[in-house]
Write an enzyme that holds these catalytic residues in place. Structure first.
Site, short mmCIF file in Angstrom:
data_model
loop_
_atom_site.label_atom_id
_atom_site.label_comp_id
_atom_site.label_asym_id
_atom_site.label_seq_id
_atom_site.Cartn_x
_atom_site.Cartn_y
_atom_site.Cartn_z
N HIS A 297 -48.92 -24.17 -1.89
CA HIS A 297 -47.90 -23.23 -1.30
C HIS A 297 -48.62 -21.67 -1.79
O HIS A 297 -48.57 -21.09 -2.79
CB HIS A 297 -46.91 -23.09 -2.49
N CYS B 279 -47.03 -27.21 3.49
CA CYS B 279 -46.17 -28.25 2.81
C CYS B 279 -45.19 -28.68 3.79
O CYS B 279 -45.56 -29.51 4.82
CB CYS B 279 -45.47 -27.65 1.28
N GLU C 17 -47.58 -18.88 -0.98
CA GLU C 17 -46.92 -17.87 -1.21
C GLU C 17 -46.47 -17.65 -2.60
O GLU C 17 -45.68 -16.64 -2.64
CB GLU C 17 -45.65 -17.90 -0.08
#
Ligand code: GLN
Length: 220
Positions: free
Chosen positions: A198, A101, A200
């Site tokens: 994302h 991002c 994560e």
């Protein structure tokens, strides 16, 4: 200032040991440290996972994650503390990097905001790509959707988009890993991977595992 270090030391395997850093200037640092740890565990890989900030810390790494957050802040602060230059040198000379991002925005050579247009922010200028910042709208327009990255054997991945960019223009040397609604949302060039979403923030650590394997293959 957060400090988080996970070290696996099995001395007989030390020469193969990997050191992966998460740039901890601003953004999703802890989540990436934890996802990388899960990736190490699932792959049975030894090594060090550490947060990094200074030029000296960055220079020790085999691979780096630039997390999501706010690219203008990450850019300005890394310029001020001297890290921007070392990041560029290390990545240009082959260190694998996963830019997520805001991290992908940092890797680009041109970034325009969807609403305000050209922003004069420090970028690493590593990939010949143009980014449209906030391409899918504001924070309240965040969403999750299924993403396919077939060329890297991740056919199904839950993409979490938060004030995410898209890639509006790519040079001919850039591999497109994923699109969503005709917008490019993941790219790769050699040692460099960028995602608008994302990885994560989901339990599935396939993309972190892919990155750890890339770091491992380029180290050996
Ligand atoms: N919109 C942010 C930027 O332009 C990126 C958002 C994110 O990293 N989740 O830097």
């Amino acid at each position: 200032c957060q400090y988080f270090r996970i070290t696996y030391a099995r001395s007989w395997w030390f020469s193969m040991s990997l050191t992966i850093g998460v740039l901890s200037i601003q953004g999703d640092v802890q989540e990436n440290l934890l996802s990388t740890k899960s990736a190490f565990d699932e792959l049975g890989i030894d090594g060090t996972i550490t947060d990094v900030k200074t030029p000296d810390e960055i220079s020790q790494l085999d691979g780096l994650i630039i997390p999501g957050g706010e690219s203008t802040t990450i850019g300005q602060l890394s310029l001020v503390n001297g890290s921007l230059k070392v990041l560029k040198e290390k990545i240009d000379s082959g260190m694998p990097v996963l830019g997520i991002c805001a991290g992908m925005i940092m890797l680009s050579n041109t970034a325009n905001d969807r609403v305000v247009g050209k922003t004069d922010q420090p970028l690493l200028d590593i990939l010949d790509i143009t980014l449209e910042r906030n391409s899918f709208g504001r924070q309240r327009e965040s969403f999750e959707t299924e993403i396919s990255m077939d060329s890297i054997n991740i056919p199904k991945f839950n993409g979490v988009f938060i004030r995410a960019p898209s890639v509006s223009d790519v040079g001919s040397d850039i591999e497109i890993l994923a699109k969503y609604n005709d917008k490019i949302v993941a790219i790769k060039k050699g040692n460099v991977i960028g995602t608008a979403f994302h990885p994560e923030l989901v339990e599935d650590v396939s993309l972190h595992k892919y990155f750890v394997n890339l770091v491992s293959s380029l180290k050996n």
